[in-house]
Every structure is written in structure tokens, then in C-alpha cells.
Design a protein around this motif. Structure first.
Motif, PDB file in Angstrom:
ATOM      1  N   ASN A  40      18.959 -16.222  21.682  1.00  0.00           N
ATOM      2  CA  ASN A  40      19.092 -17.259  20.688  1.00  0.00           C
ATOM      3  C   ASN A  40      18.548 -18.624  21.093  1.00  0.00           C
ATOM      4  OD1 ASN A  40      20.019 -18.285  18.184  1.00  0.00           O
ATOM      5  ND2 ASN A  40      21.554 -19.368  19.417  1.00  0.00           N
ATOM      6  N   ALA A  41      18.622 -18.899  22.386  1.00  0.00           N
ATOM      7  CA  ALA A  41      18.139 -20.207  22.825  1.00  0.00           C
ATOM      8  C   ALA A  41      16.747 -20.425  22.225  1.00  0.00           C
ATOM      9  CB  ALA A  41      18.086 -20.256  24.341  1.00  0.00           C
ATOM     10  N   LYS A  42      15.891 -19.416  22.388  1.00  0.00           N
ATOM     11  CA  LYS A  42      14.613 -19.429  21.690  1.00  0.00           C
ATOM     12  C   LYS A  42      14.829 -18.495  20.502  1.00  0.00           C
ATOM     13  CE  LYS A  42       9.738 -18.511  22.383  1.00  0.00           C
ATOM     14  NZ  LYS A  42       9.701 -17.667  21.193  1.00  0.00           N
ATOM     15  N   ARG A  43      14.886 -19.066  19.327  1.00  0.00           N
ATOM     16  CA  ARG A  43      15.289 -18.262  18.182  1.00  0.00           C
ATOM     17  C   ARG A  43      14.316 -17.114  17.886  1.00  0.00           C
ATOM     18  NH1 ARG A  43      18.682 -18.933  13.424  1.00  0.00           N
ATOM     19  NH2 ARG A  43      17.718 -17.975  11.596  1.00  0.00           N
ATOM     20  N   THR A  44      14.860 -15.923  17.707  1.00  0.00           N
ATOM     21  CA  THR A  44      14.055 -14.809  17.222  1.00  0.00           C
ATOM     22  C   THR A  44      14.402 -14.587  15.767  1.00  0.00           C
ATOM     23  OG1 THR A  44      15.761 -13.285  17.919  1.00  0.00           O
ATOM     24  CG2 THR A  44      13.890 -13.582  19.412  1.00  0.00           C
ATOM     25  N   TYR A  45      13.466 -14.049  15.036  1.00  0.00           N
ATOM     26  CA  TYR A  45      13.680 -13.793  13.624  1.00  0.00           C
ATOM     27  C   TYR A  45      13.557 -12.317  13.341  1.00  0.00           C
ATOM     28  CZ  TYR A  45      13.092 -18.791  12.866  1.00  0.00           C
ATOM     29  OH  TYR A  45      13.239 -20.148  12.885  1.00  0.00           O
ATOM     30  N   LEU A 205      30.591  -9.251  15.829  1.00  0.00           N
ATOM     31  CA  LEU A 205      29.405  -8.791  15.105  1.00  0.00           C
ATOM     32  C   LEU A 205      28.152  -9.112  15.902  1.00  0.00           C
ATOM     33  CD1 LEU A 205      28.480 -11.694  13.825  1.00  0.00           C
ATOM     34  CD2 LEU A 205      29.880 -11.010  11.920  1.00  0.00           C
ATOM     35  N   GLY A 206      27.062  -8.461  15.511  1.00  0.00           N
ATOM     36  CA  GLY A 206      25.816  -8.557  16.267  1.00  0.00           C
ATOM     37  C   GLY A 206      25.323  -9.974  16.480  1.00  0.00           C
ATOM     38  N   ALA A 207      25.649 -10.876  15.552  1.00  0.00           N
ATOM     39  CA  ALA A 207      25.145 -12.243  15.638  1.00  0.00           C
ATOM     40  C   ALA A 207      26.075 -13.171  16.418  1.00  0.00           C
ATOM     41  CB  ALA A 207      24.917 -12.790  14.222  1.00  0.00           C
ATOM     42  N   LYS A 208      27.013 -12.593  17.174  1.00  0.00           N
ATOM     43  CA  LYS A 208      28.070 -13.420  17.750  1.00  0.00           C
ATOM     44  C   LYS A 208      27.574 -14.528  18.679  1.00  0.00           C
ATOM     45  CE  LYS A 208      30.982 -11.720  20.972  1.00  0.00           C
ATOM     46  NZ  LYS A 208      31.823 -10.699  21.639  1.00  0.00           N
ATOM     47  N   SER A 336      12.083   3.224  18.819  1.00  0.00           N
ATOM     48  CA  SER A 336      10.764   2.614  18.995  1.00  0.00           C
ATOM     49  C   SER A 336      10.888   1.149  19.409  1.00  0.00           C
ATOM     50  CB  SER A 336       9.955   2.732  17.697  1.00  0.00           C
ATOM     51  OG  SER A 336      10.602   1.988  16.678  1.00  0.00           O
ATOM     52  N   HIS A 337      12.089   0.634  19.384  1.00  0.00           N
ATOM     53  CA  HIS A 337      12.268  -0.792  19.650  1.00  0.00           C
ATOM     54  C   HIS A 337      12.971  -1.093  20.969  1.00  0.00           C
ATOM     55  CE1 HIS A 337      12.498  -4.973  18.712  1.00  0.00           C
ATOM     56  NE2 HIS A 337      13.812  -4.986  18.628  1.00  0.00           N
ATOM     57  N   ILE A 338      13.809  -0.198  21.451  1.00  0.00           N
ATOM     58  CA  ILE A 338      14.521  -0.501  22.701  1.00  0.00           C
ATOM     59  C   ILE A 338      14.219   0.547  23.766  1.00  0.00           C
ATOM     60  CG2 ILE A 338      16.398  -1.740  21.553  1.00  0.00           C
ATOM     61  CD1 ILE A 338      18.265   0.578  22.120  1.00  0.00           C
ATOM     62  N   SER A 339      14.482   0.161  24.986  1.00  0.00           N
ATOM     63  CA  SER A 339      14.042   1.009  26.083  1.00  0.00           C
ATOM     64  C   SER A 339      15.195   1.720  26.791  1.00  0.00           C
ATOM     65  CB  SER A 339      13.281   0.145  27.101  1.00  0.00           C
ATOM     66  OG  SER A 339      14.120  -0.917  27.513  1.00  0.00           O
ATOM     67  N   MET A 402      21.584  -2.446  17.784  1.00  0.00           N
ATOM     68  CA  MET A 402      20.192  -2.869  17.658  1.00  0.00           C
ATOM     69  C   MET A 402      19.535  -2.395  16.360  1.00  0.00           C
ATOM     70  SD  MET A 402      19.491  -4.897  20.021  1.00  0.00           S
ATOM     71  CE  MET A 402      17.700  -4.937  19.957  1.00  0.00           C
ATOM     72  N   ILE A 403      20.253  -1.632  15.568  1.00  0.00           N
ATOM     73  CA  ILE A 403      19.627  -1.150  14.324  1.00  0.00           C
ATOM     74  C   ILE A 403      19.162  -2.289  13.414  1.00  0.00           C
ATOM     75  CG2 ILE A 403      19.813   0.372  12.319  1.00  0.00           C
ATOM     76  CD1 ILE A 403      22.004   1.916  13.784  1.00  0.00           C
ATOM     77  N   PRO A 404      20.009  -3.299  13.145  1.00  0.00           N
ATOM     78  CA  PRO A 404      19.563  -4.356  12.227  1.00  0.00           C
ATOM     79  C   PRO A 404      18.233  -4.963  12.679  1.00  0.00           C
ATOM     80  CG  PRO A 404      21.878  -4.686  12.808  1.00  0.00           C
ATOM     81  CD  PRO A 404      21.382  -3.535  13.631  1.00  0.00           C
ATOM     82  N   GLU A 405      18.146  -5.286  13.940  1.00  0.00           N
ATOM     83  CA  GLU A 405      16.927  -5.903  14.442  1.00  0.00           C
ATOM     84  C   GLU A 405      15.752  -4.926  14.404  1.00  0.00           C
ATOM     85  OE1 GLU A 405      17.653  -7.989  18.081  1.00  0.00           O
ATOM     86  OE2 GLU A 405      15.514  -8.097  18.529  1.00  0.00           O
ATOM     87  N   SER A 406      16.025  -3.678  14.818  1.00  0.00           N
ATOM     88  CA  SER A 406      14.951  -2.673  14.871  1.00  0.00           C
ATOM     89  C   SER A 406      14.386  -2.397  13.483  1.00  0.00           C
ATOM     90  CB  SER A 406      15.486  -1.365  15.446  1.00  0.00           C
ATOM     91  OG  SER A 406      16.144  -1.594  16.660  1.00  0.00           O
TER      92      SER A 406
END
Ligand SMILES: Cc1cc2nc3c(=O)[nH]c(=O)nc-3n(C[C@H](O)[C@H](O)[C@H](O)COP(=O)(O)OP(=O)(O)OC[C@H]3O[C@@H](n4cnc5c(N)ncnc54)[C@H](O)[C@@H]3O)c2cc1C
Ligand SMILES: Cc1cc2nc3c(=O)[nH]c(=O)nc-3n(C[C@H](O)[C@H](O)[C@H](O)COP(=O)(O)OP(=O)(O)OC[C@H]3O[C@@H](n4cnc5c(N)ncnc54)[C@H](O)[C@@H]3O)c2cc1C
Lengths: 542, 542
Positions: A40-45, A205-208, A336-339, A402-406
Motif C-alpha cells: 500500500n505504501a506505493k499504491r497498487t490498483y 478483510l483483504g484491504a485491511k 497465474s498471478h501468485i507463486s 488473492m482472488i480479488p486482485e488476481s
């Protein structure tokens, strides 16, 4: 390494008996893995594309001329109120305003020229009084993680961010009652009460890492712990709110029981900044469980998911703290998004994540083991794994979190968060996929279509489905294919078109799918009583 | 026979290890022993003396001339609305009205000449429309077990009893959601959901055999299970309400999550019949625990009570379902009233009742044993006993549940139900006893004094004290000695003057001890919006 057991009764039985090892609080210092929020410090969208202006995307919405346009005199007046400690962001460097004008999904973009960040409730009150007098519209903003376009302006509304109201006021470690400013980050609050008495915030929640305590109250957020700790309507004990006329309602009570008059604070829980700016929250926090377990299961059909849920409710009882499901496509997108290592070897039509948490690690593990053993025996589950240490616990959770972001990394995402009767929960995802395919809009391989696919996951325990339509690009055509279809579907099953995320801008015109005419009338009446000039969060909610 | 262990570490340890035997659901068919409520067919009262008219006892309260006096034409109109199925009670046989005009404590008596018992929500709506048009005041009445004079008229208000709205509408045994008419008796609802899916009503109280589901919602009752299942603001999912203008708000939603608009139903939870008549309730019920344990302990001081509570919260965690305390005088009064075997041999300054309930009998017993053993070792408790079968369970509970009734048998009782910070909870009882003695008003032996004694008990887990002043006779002098003293005391500690019972008639003038001017203003504003003519439950609440 994660231990596995496969759906061979013999093996299942033997292995299940060994794997369910709860770990205790000392191992769970940093339980929450929220890769989105830690960035979050560097905001991701959610989307890489910068958003179009809301006023362009939804050009039928017109600015209401009753609101005054901001003048330099107004800005001076605000400077006087806020003084040197708070901060004011103007359009001197226009990009400074972007963070506040754009929502997390990058679906909406406002054109505000002014962000105010007061440091005290009294300043908020003074600002609001001034706006009320001058007919200046404003948008209350928390962490700006809302998913329905409620936290950003539509036109030139002033943004009032409570981010600088960020102090813990008090914490009583006998009763578990926390009093804090609205702008305290949810994760900060949770960490604070963990460290000062081993309590837990009754919501997660994920955005905590970004959302505020005030923001979750303003949206009546649900999240991952609702199954165990219930809704904020039960756990919030008091609020401090600045009303649209600038008056301060100080209801920062700290009593578990208080039956003296209508419970005013309830009106503001879930009011999405339309009738009050929440400046303080008093909330009852439960003792933090000593032991956590998580189990990740492969399941053959949605029907089986329901059976596993019923069984879990009965057998895990008071230690069941989360029951999440996701479909095969959700997992694929996440892959496809996380390792992180995959939870299970084979592919399965559905997956279930079960969390237990309780006061006695041994008892919890025993309950989970018995439950898993008999689930195998009864062929309710095909495969499964149980976390046996903290990093496994975090890894398993990450596949859900990670589903919402993925689902957004392909370009963007249309998000629907609905309540449906359990038996109908998944049929919406099927119906939407059929519809998109029939319209030739969807393909997970053909890059010329707008839609990648529609996926379903969510909080089965609460009858709450997240339908995410992952897109390569936002398009009017896709939106028309989805809306009002999704709302009509939900309404036909007596569901809610917004389980958690609220109405905001996105669903302003759709409330009638979930509420009767009489209810909508009463809701509008309340808005009108508290905010007759309509200066709080216009063009939204109702 | 109850097994005992005394505060000798050795003995305590050995015996505790043997006694904590949870019993399972099959043994707990009729767990609730409510001798008061089972007597309900033939109503018993807290006091033997018939009550004086409220208008005489509180002669400063005057009938408001704006309300029309009932005419024969009105009665005819109501007959047309209700038809032959519902029932109407008039003053043809005046004593038929007594049950409805008198409250359970026999402190209040109204002079209504008409009781209406409609059978449908539409009839309620028609009645209310008529009253609204004709300026006829009315009192919504449930089971008439309220303790603040809210359920009976002050003058000649019409009584609208919902007792004939008494059907279970539906019960979903997958989700645990019950929909029922407001007039369903609480115990009936609890039994129904037990028998149809092994669920439990999230609230329990001594009056369960008479009070209504609608009544507990209207008063936001707390009771014995709040510690475990939280408040009704969290568990009620929907309401059907007839507003003072006769409109029906149908909000009988059955969704655990629904964020579409202000949560209107919340306003009516705890509104005590002042802005709506609740006709239907939709509520989320948790799965019924499989195992119950109860333990009754002797404790040396109130300070120790708090320590035992802290320890119980931490060690019993999710299975702790009740933590009740009572003082020595409470037990003594009860002893003179009931014949069950005494829980403990010696006398102790304080007593604690702990209930656990959970999904696994063995685990629960193990947790309770460990807790009791170390409580002895650490000398937190002096003596104790654990139920080992259902009749012992019921007997132990009866010592707590019979206090309200026992405290009234000497003649009458002044009841105060307050919230206080835990550390200050008992100091109110001490202060009141001192005050009554200093005024020469109190003696448990000298029958010429009005007061027998002031006792304290209640739900420690919720910070909720019941202060009962047992009297030989109600008297102005005693009331003046108690009020506003009690309210001032509570206010000085930031407590609530009504934790559970509500404001009703008794506390109408005292809300300012718990709520700020701004809050009172907003509460009055809401009353005025929904009931501008003030026809619902006048002379009460605010
Ligand atoms: C990755 C991710 C996961 C999420 N997961 C969940 C989930 O599981 N469950 C769930 O319910 N939601 C979830 N959300 C959405 C959720 O609504 C928000 O994360 C959160 O509740 C909003 O808090 P915020 O402080 O960011 O508020 P904002 O986004 O700033 O504002 C949201 C709304 O509340 C209003 N508001 C904010 N603060 C105040 C205030 N102090 N006073 C008055 N009004 C205010 C705004 O005007 C706006 O209408 C998720 C979001 C993201 C990005
Ligand atoms: C022995 C005993 C033990 C008790 N223990 C507890 C306890 O542990 N915790 C606790 O909280 N309370 C307790 N109470 C008091 C409690 O408030 C009531 O028992 C119950 O909640 C009231 O329900 P009722 O149906 O009898 O309502 P009533 O007594 O009939 O009415 C109470 C109030 O609600 C209103 N009302 C009732 N029904 C409706 C309706 N359908 N629509 C609108 N308004 C309505 C009335 O106008 C009145 O103002 C106890 C009472 C007794 C006698």
C-alpha cells in the motif's frame, strides 16, 4: 511442505489423523498475509489502465447546479479552519489529487480540486458547517478501498479525508472495548489490541492494510470473520459522527448493553458517508483465539460444497471461524498471478477453505480431524490438506485472499457482491458465464474478447457470493450484458444486490431490486432529514 | 445429589477432575426451568398487593387532552376491522381488563377500557390508521412482562395486544433463519427450532414462558445468552412493522448480509412500542450446542468475582455461555422462597454461576475442569460444585433465575437494571444499602420498615447489574431515597440507567443521565417524524 491426503478412505483416515496440528498464538504473530495491502505504501490498483472520468463513462449523470463551485475564498476559509497541522491538497500539482479522485478498481474518477485532511473532530465539524452554509458538496473518504465508487467524487465535490484522524483513544483490556479515531487503519487497530491484551478485531478483510476502522463501519463491511463474530451492528458500541449541519453526535459509549432510546449509531453503520462523517468508533473486541487451523479441500460439485458446510457447522460448531469457497476458475486465475506452492495436486471443480480458531489447540485439532475423516469416509471431499505451521496457514489463506486482485490483473474487473439463498448461490455464476458466451463477449484464450471469464467465490457461511467478471478492458457492451441482468437474477431469488460492498455510485439506481417501495421511501426520508441540502456524497446511494 | 468440592487444593483437584461431566442434548430436553413462566396460565405477579392506579401514584402526570376519549362508534369501527376471528375485550366485565392494565410488578395500573387482539398485520394496520385519524392513543402490548411500566396504559389508552399474531411463518434448518409473528411466545419459538433442526434462540430470559418474540425485540432484551450470542441488533435480520400512520414496513429479510440502504429495522429494536408495532420477526438462530455444563462457585469478594471472570474468558473462550454473579443477600432471599437443595454448604459473600455450552462434551468438560482446578489452586474460589446431570443443571440455574421473583415476595420490588464499568458494578449496591440504612428505611428483620434489603446480581459478562430493592410495601419515601440517586450514581460512572429493561414509564424523565443533549434531541426528532401525533405509547420513553 504441505501434507496431503487423497480421497482413499484408508489413506485419508490415517493421514488426517496426523496432519491437523493447530499452532498456537506465539507462532501466529503475523497471521494475515495481504499482499495487496502490504504494497500500500506505493499504491497498487486493480487495473493498470488509468480510469476515465466518471462523468464521461456515465455521461447521463449531470452535475447538479445547486452546488456551488469552489472559490479561492473557500480554500482560504478551510485553511483557517485546518490550521497548520492538518493538510490541504489543491490542484497546484494536479497529480497530487489522483490518489483521492480515483478508486481502487480504476473504474471511477472524480474531478475534485480540493482534499481536506483535518486532524480533529471539531475541525471536521467546522468544515461541514461551512460547506453546509455555502452549498459545497463533499465526499467523506476513508482508506479509499471501497468497491462501488462511493469514496471518490463524481464531479468536483470536495474530498474530506479522515486519514489524519488516526489515534487510538483507549483500549480496556478487561472488557476488550477499543475506542479510536475513524482514520485508524484496520490492521493497525488489530495489531494494537493483539499486543495490548491478546484481543482480535471482530472483522478482517483483504484491504485491511489500507482501509480505515471508520470506513469499514461506514460500509458495514463483512469480510472473513463475520461467520464467527457477527456483524458490526452487533459489535459497534458507539460512534462519534459529524452530521451534515456540522453538529457533533457524541455517542462514544462503551457499554455492552444500553437500552435508553433509539439506537442512533445503527443508522450510520452502512450509511456510506451520506448522512454523517464518522470521526470516532467504540467497538467490542473478542479475546484472540489461541489456536488456528486451516484446511483446504477439493470438492466435486457445488451441491457437495453445501453438504460440507452443513457438516462443518454441526461438527466444528463454535470453533468454525471461516468457510470460504471458490470455483476452479478462481483458482486458475490466482495461479497465474501468485507463486506460492499450490494447495492441492489435482484440479477440482470447487475448493473449500475452512478455518477453525479456538482456545485449546488440541481440542480444535481433534474436532477438525474427526470432521475431515468422516468427510472422506462419506465421500464429501475429494482431496484436502491441513496447515501444520504458520507459513502453510498463510499460504493456504493466500489462495483465497488473492482472488480479488488476481481477477483484475488481466485488465479490469466487474465486481458483484450479492447475498443469495445458499442453494442458489452458484447458479448466478453459471448464468452469467452462459450469457457472456452466448453474446460472444467472453473467452479465456481469445484476446479480442472483452471478457476473460466470470468467476465465483465467497463467504458461503454468510450466503455471500462474489461474482467477479475479469475483463481485458472495461466496456459499455459488457456492462449492459451484466446489468441489470445480475440484479434481476438476485431479486428473483429474494437476494441482496449488495451483501457487503454497499450501493455507492455503482448501485444507486438499483436499490429497488433489494428493497420495497416503502423501505426506499423511508430511506430517502432519513437522508432528507439529516441532509436536506444533499451536500454529503451526492449522486450516490439512493 | 450434587457433588461438592471445597477449597482445599488437594480435594479440589481430585474432585474437580471427576465432576465436570457435560451431558448431551438428549438429556437436556427441558433445560429451562422457569418456575415463574410455567405458572403463567394462571398469572402470578411479583407483588400480592393489587396495584394503585398509575395516575394516582404519579399524580403529576396528566392525561393529554389532545387524545380523543373512546366512543361506542369507535368500538364498532374496531369490531368491523377485527371481524369475528380476533377478539375484543371491553369493560363489560371490568376485571377482564385487569391482566392487560396491570404490569407484572404491580407497580403500574392503567385504565384502558378496550383491548384489541387482531389476527393479521393488515388488521393492525387498519386499527392504527383509524386511531391515527381519530387521535386515539394506543399501547402496543406483547406478553406484558416488561419491567418499566411500558406495556400498560397510563390513562385510557387502547391496548393493542399482538397475542393473536402467533404463528411460526417459516424455519430454514440449513441457515437457521426463523420467521415468525411477533406474538409467538419466546419459549415456543425456542422449542420449535430445537425440534426442527436442533437450533437455539439466541436469547433466553426468565420470562420466556410469557414474553413474546416481538416483545423482546421491542425492548431489545438481553438476558442470559447475550455473552455468547451477542445482541439482537446483530441477530435480527428483518422485521415487519406497522408505523403510526398505519403503513406497513415489510422488511422481513432473511439475509445475513445486506448492505442496501440505512438499516431501518435497527430503529425498531428497542423502540418500546413508540414508533411502530412489530408484527413479524426474522432472526438468525445458532446451532444448539450439544453439551451443557454449569458450575456454581462461592467467592470471597467482588474483586475475586472479577478475577474469576477474566480467567473464565481466557480459558473457557468460545464455550463460555453465561457468567452470572449474585451476592449473599440474593441467595438468602431465594432460599426463603424455593425448596431446591442448596448449591453449596457454607455461606459465601458472593456466588458465581458459570455455564459452558459447546459441540463436544468431552472437550468442554476438560476445559471446565482445568479452569476449576487452577482457580482453586490460585485461591480465586472458596467452594464450588458442577452439575453432573440435567436435574442438577436445572437446580443450579434455578438459584440464579429465581432471584427476581424471590426478591418480590416480601411485598414488592424496585428494580434497577444498569450497565456499569466492571470495576464499579457492585459499588452501587453497597451505596444504596448504606443510604437506605442511614435513612432508617431498611431492615431485614424489623417489619415496620418499608425496605427488606437491596440486593445485587446480574450478568457480569455484560457489565450488567440488577439492583433489586425488596420492599414490604411500595412507598414514595423509598422511591425518593432511590431516585434520582441511583441514576446519578450510574451517570457519574458513565454507565447506562437501563442496560436491558428500557425506559418505559419508569425512566421517561431520566434519559439525560445516559444520553447527551444532542442524542436526546435526535431521539425526539425521530419520534416526531414517525409519530407526529404522538399516538403510540404516550407518557413514556422520551
Ligand atoms: C482487496 C479488497 C478486499 C475487500 N474485501 C472486502 C470484504 O471481504 N468484505 C467487505 O465488506 N468489503 C471488502 N472490501 C471493500 C470494503 O468496503 C472496503 O475495503 C472498506 O470497508 C472500506 O473502507 P475504507 O476506509 O477504504 O473506505 P472508503 O473506500 O474510503 O469509503 C467507502 C465508503 O464509506 C464512506 N466513508 C469512508 N470513511 C468514512 C467516514 N469516516 N465517515 C463517513 N463515511 C465514510 C465513503 O464516503 C464511501 O462511501 C474490499 C476491498 C478491497 C480493495
Ligand atoms: C421474570 C422476568 C425476568 C426477566 N428477565 C429479563 C432479562 O434477563 N433480560 C431482559 O432484557 N429483560 C428481562 N425481563 C424484562 C423483559 O423486557 C421482558 O420480559 C420482555 O423483553 C418483554 O417482552 P413482552 O412480550 O412481555 O413485552 P411487553 O412487556 O408486553 O412490552 C414491553 C415493551 O415493548 C412494547 N412492545 C411489546 N410488544 C411489542 C410489539 N409487538 N411491537 C411494538 N412494541 C411492543 C410495549 O409497548 C412495551 O413498551 C424480565 C421480565 C420478567 C418478568
Amino acid at each position: 511442505m504441505l501434507r496431503r491426503f487423497v480421497s482413499n478412505n484408508q489413506v485419508g483416515k490415517v493421514v488426517a489423523a496426523n496432519v491437523a496440528k493447530s499452532f498456537t498464538k506465539h507462532q501466529t504473530q503475523t497471521l494475515a498475509l495481504k499482499s495487496w495491502s502490504t504494497l500500500n505504501a506505493k499504491r497498487t490498483y486493480a487495473s493498470k489502465q488509468p480510469p476515465r472520468l466518471t462523468s464521461e463513462t456515465y455521461s447521463y449523470v449531470k452535475r447538479d447546479a445547486k452546488y456551488k463551485q469552489l472559490t479561492p475564498t473557500d480554500v482560504e476559509a478551510f485553511k483557517t479552519i485546518i490550521g497548520s497541522k492538518g493538510s490541504i491538497i489543491t490542484d497546484e500539482v494536479p497529480s497530487d489529487l489522483d490518489f483521492y479522485n480515483e478508486d481502487w478498481m480504476r473504474k471511477y474518477k472524480g474531478q475534485s480540486k480540493l482534499v481536506l485532511k483535518p486532524t480533529t473532530t471539531e475541525q471536521v465539524s467546522e468544515i461541514v458547517k461551512y460547506c453546509n452554509q455555502e452549498n459545497l458538496a463533499l465526499v467523506p473518504q476513508g482508506g479509499n478501498t471501497g468497491l462501488v465508487g462511493g469514496s471518490v467524487p463524481v464531479f468536483d465535490e470536495i474530498i474530506l479525508s479522515v486519514a489524519n484522524l488516526n489515534k487510538i483513544r483507549s483500549f480496556d483490556n478487561i472488557s476488550g472495548i477499543l475506542k479510536c479515531d475513524a482514520g485508524v487503519i484496520l490492521e493497525t487497530a488489530d495489531t494494537y489490541i493483539k499486543e495490548n491484551g491478546n484481543y482480535i478485531f471482530p472483522l478482517d478483510l483483504g484491504a485491511k492494510g489500507s482501509c480505515h476502522v471508520g470506513g469499514v463501519v461506514a460500509t458495514n463491511a463483512g469480510g472473513l470473520r463475520l461467520l464467527r463474530y457477527g456483524s458490526l451492528h452487533g459489535s459497534v458500541l458507539g460512534l462519534e459522527v459529524v452530521l451534515p449541519n456540522g453538529e457533533i453526535m457524541n455517542s462514544m459509549h462503551a457499554l455492552r448493553k444500553d437500552n435508553t432510546g433509539y439506537d442512533l449509531k445503527q443508522l450510520f453503520i452502512g450509511s456510506e458517508g451520506t448522512i454523517g462523517i464518522i470521526t470516532g468508533v467504540s467497538i467490542l473486541c473478542p479475546p484472540r483465539p489461541n489456536a488456528f487451523n486451516v484446511s483446504f479441500l477439493g470438492v466435486e460439485s457445488y451441491e457437495m460444497v453445501q453438504k460440507v458446510f452443513q457438516k462443518a457447522k454441526n461438527e466444528l460448531g463454535e470453533v468454525l471461524s471461516a468457510f470460504e469457497f471458490m470455483d476452479n476458475k478462481s483458482l486458475k486465475l490466482t495461479k497465474s498471478h501468485i507463486s506460492s506452492p499450490e494447495p492441492l495436486e489435482g484440479e477440482h471443480p470447487f475448493y473449500v477453505l475452512i478455518e477453525t480458531s479456538g482456545s485449546n489447540a488440541e481440542h480444535d485439532s481433534a474436532k477438525l480431524e474427526t470432521f475431515l475423516e468422516s468427510s472422506f469416509e462419506n465421500e464429501l471431499i475429494l482431496d484436502g490438506t491441513v496447515s501444520s505451521n504458520e507459513s502453510e496457514f498463510k499460504n493456504l489463506w493466500s489462495w483465497r485472499e488473492m482472488i480479488p486482485e488476481s481477477s483484475a490483473v488481466g485488465g479490469g474487473v466487474y465486481k458483484y457482491d450479492v447475498s443469495l439463498p445458499l442453494k442458489d448461490l452458484y447458479s448466478l455464476v453459471e448464468a452469467v458465464n452462459e450469457r457472456l458466451e452466448a453474446a460472444g463477449l467472453s473467452s479465456d484464450t481469445d484476446a479480442s474478447t472483452s471478457v476473460i471469464s466470470a468467476i465465483g467465490y465467497g463467504h458461503v457461511g454468510d450466503g455471500n457470493l462474489h461474482l467477479n467478471v475479469a475483463v481485458r478492458t472495461y466496456s459499455k457492451e459488457v456492462e449492459k450484458c451484466l446489468e441489470p441482468f445480475v440484479y434481476e437474477f438476485v431479486s428473483s431469488k429474494n437476494g441482496s444486490i449488495s451483501a457487503e460492498h454497499g450501493l455507492g455510485f455503482q448501485k444507486k439506481n438499483y436499490i429497488a431490486y433489494s428493497k420495497s417501495e416503502q423501505e426506499v421511501k423511508m430511506i430517502k426520508q432519513l437522508k432528507n432529514i439529516y441532509d436536506p441540502k444533499g451536500i454529503f456524497n451526492p449522486y450516490k446511494y439512493v
